[in-house]
Design an enzyme around this catalytic site. Structure first.
Site, PDB file in Angstrom:
ATOM      1  N   LYS A   1       0.838  -1.197   0.000  1.00  0.00           N
ATOM      2  CA  LYS A   1       0.000   0.000   0.000  1.00  0.00           C
ATOM      3  C   LYS A   1       0.874   1.249   0.000  1.00  0.00           C
ATOM      4  O   LYS A   1       2.087   1.185   0.222  1.00  0.00           O
ATOM      5  CB  LYS A   1      -0.920  -0.003   1.222  1.00  0.00           C
ATOM      6  CG  LYS A   1      -0.181   0.042   2.548  1.00  0.00           C
ATOM      7  CD  LYS A   1      -1.138   0.012   3.731  1.00  0.00           C
ATOM      8  CE  LYS A   1      -0.361   0.054   5.040  1.00  0.00           C
ATOM      9  NZ  LYS A   1      -1.253   0.118   6.220  1.00  0.00           N
TER      10      LYS A   1
ATOM     11  N   TYR B   1      13.335  30.881   5.704  1.00  0.00           N
ATOM     12  CA  TYR B   1      12.232  31.645   6.283  1.00  0.00           C
ATOM     13  C   TYR B   1      12.369  31.804   7.793  1.00  0.00           C
ATOM     14  O   TYR B   1      12.690  30.857   8.511  1.00  0.00           O
ATOM     15  CB  TYR B   1      10.901  30.965   5.976  1.00  0.00           C
ATOM     16  CG  TYR B   1      10.537  30.936   4.521  1.00  0.00           C
ATOM     17  CD1 TYR B   1      10.398  32.117   3.792  1.00  0.00           C
ATOM     18  CD2 TYR B   1      10.317  29.720   3.871  1.00  0.00           C
ATOM     19  CE1 TYR B   1      10.061  32.085   2.455  1.00  0.00           C
ATOM     20  CE2 TYR B   1       9.973  29.688   2.518  1.00  0.00           C
ATOM     21  CZ  TYR B   1       9.845  30.867   1.816  1.00  0.00           C
ATOM     22  OH  TYR B   1       9.508  30.844   0.491  1.00  0.00           O
TER      23      TYR B   1
END
Length: 363
Positions: free
Chosen positions: A5, A241
């Site tokens: 998965k 940032y």
């Protein structure tokens, strides 16, 4: 069962599935019917089980592809039967009954199991379904000697007896995940669902400095990048940032073109390490959407140099497990979140361990 998965835990579902089947896996497991259909579209013919679906979704592609679905309620069973007919060629649809033995997620509650078994039995007698599996999931299967495992195993045994009393005889009974397969042999039925272990990541916590099982697992994924830009900056220069990192002296900054859009957690900011130019270096400043920065001091670093974010650790690079610790998460999340714009290159045999450059700025 080889669980592939989430695009094979970020490694590539189809290539992993092919290797697993070639290595002897009897069944493949995915979360959603759509994932199962993608395996069929990739030419994979092995039995595939999908266990997470909504009663209102379109199951016809999965049914037409022979995907085995789980049922956890009479509502799910009714939804499946509504769509079965022509999509399954008119024959009985193979299903796995899922029981909640204590995890509290998917699966029928034990009190509602008799009602579901009655409905499944009626559908079987009508030639509409074939019960090929019984499944559940452990909450703490990777923890040696955890008492909840015995509690869930007791509920599981009662469910197995109820299934047999209903005249059902599923071929596959699967409770154990990777961790339980390694450390709780009593949970091993006729099938085990191995997920994270297939990718070389060990879910069992260390005990006394050693893993509490004899299996040596080696991480399969190495995440690489190439330095995009280097520059000299003065002392006190802010990086990324918010300027959560400032240089303490004149230094060389290296720009790495991977960011949180590629699956690099923002939690790695100022915490996680990479291997660059012969040593480990900590991410400097905030991880941005497409890039992050590493402070290299006065070491010689050039654009195009290889950056190893994580791998098996052979060259001194961090592992995915170390990244998980730095980011306050688990290694499952580190590998599964690697995004689709990061190219995958699958190697096997003599190619393992090779370090070859890809064209362009990403490796």
């Amino acid at each position: 069962m080889a669980v592939v998965k989430a695009d094979g835990y970020g490694h590539g579902a189809a290539p992993v599935a092919r290797e697993a089947v070639a290595a002897g896996a009897a069944v493949l497991g995915v979360a959603t019917p759509g994932e199962a259909v993608q395996l069929r579209d990739a030419g994979i013919a092995a039995p595939v089980v999908a266990w997470l679906w909504v009663p209102g979704e379109d199951l016809r592609p999965a049914l037409a592809a022979g995907v085995q679905l789980t049922v956890s309620s009479t509502q799910q069973l009714a939804a499946l039967l509504d769509q079965a007919g022509a999509a399954a060629g008119g024959g009985p649809v193979p299903v796995h009954v899922k029981v909640d033995t204590g995890l509290g997620r998917g699966g029928v509650a034990p009190a509602a199991l008799p009602e579901l078994l009655a409905a499944v039995t009626a559908a079987r007698l009508a030639g509409r379904v074939e019960v090929v599996g019984l499944m559940s999931h452990l909450a703490n299967g990777e923890v040696p000697e955890d008492p909840s495992v015995a509690d869930q195993l007791a509920v599981w045994d009662r469910a197995r007896r109820a299934v047999r009393a209903a005249g059902l005889a599923p071929r596959w009974e699967h409770l154990a995940n990777t961790g339980a397969t390694l450390v709780h042999p009593a949970t091993v039925g006729t099938l085990v669902r191995c997920g994270i272990g297939l990718y070389g990541l060990d879910p069992v916590p260390p005990g006394g400095g050693e893993r509490q099982h004899p299996v040596a697992l080696r991480p399969a994924m190495t995440l690489r990048a190439a330095v995009a830009l280097v520059k000299r900056v003065p002392a006190g220069h802010g990086v990324s940032y918010g300027w959560t990192y400032r240089t303490t002296r004149e230094t060389t900054l290296a720009l790495v073109p991977l960011g949180y859009a590629d699956g690099i957690p923002r939690a790695a900011s100022n915490r996680a390490q990479v291997w660059l130019a012969g040593r480990r270096r900590t991410v400097a400043g905030q991880v941005a959407m497409d890039q992050f920065v590493v402070d290299c001091g006065d070491d010689p670093v050039a654009a195009g140099d290889e950056v190893l974010l994580f791998g098996p650790g052979d060259r001194g690079e961090p592992t995915a497990s170390e990244w998980a610790v730095a980011c306050g998460t688990i290694d499952y999340e580190i590998v599964t979140r690697v995004g689709p714009r990061v190219p995958r290159r699958h190697v096997s045999g003599s190619d393992r361990g090779a370090h070859r450059t890809e064209q362009g700025g990403r490796w």
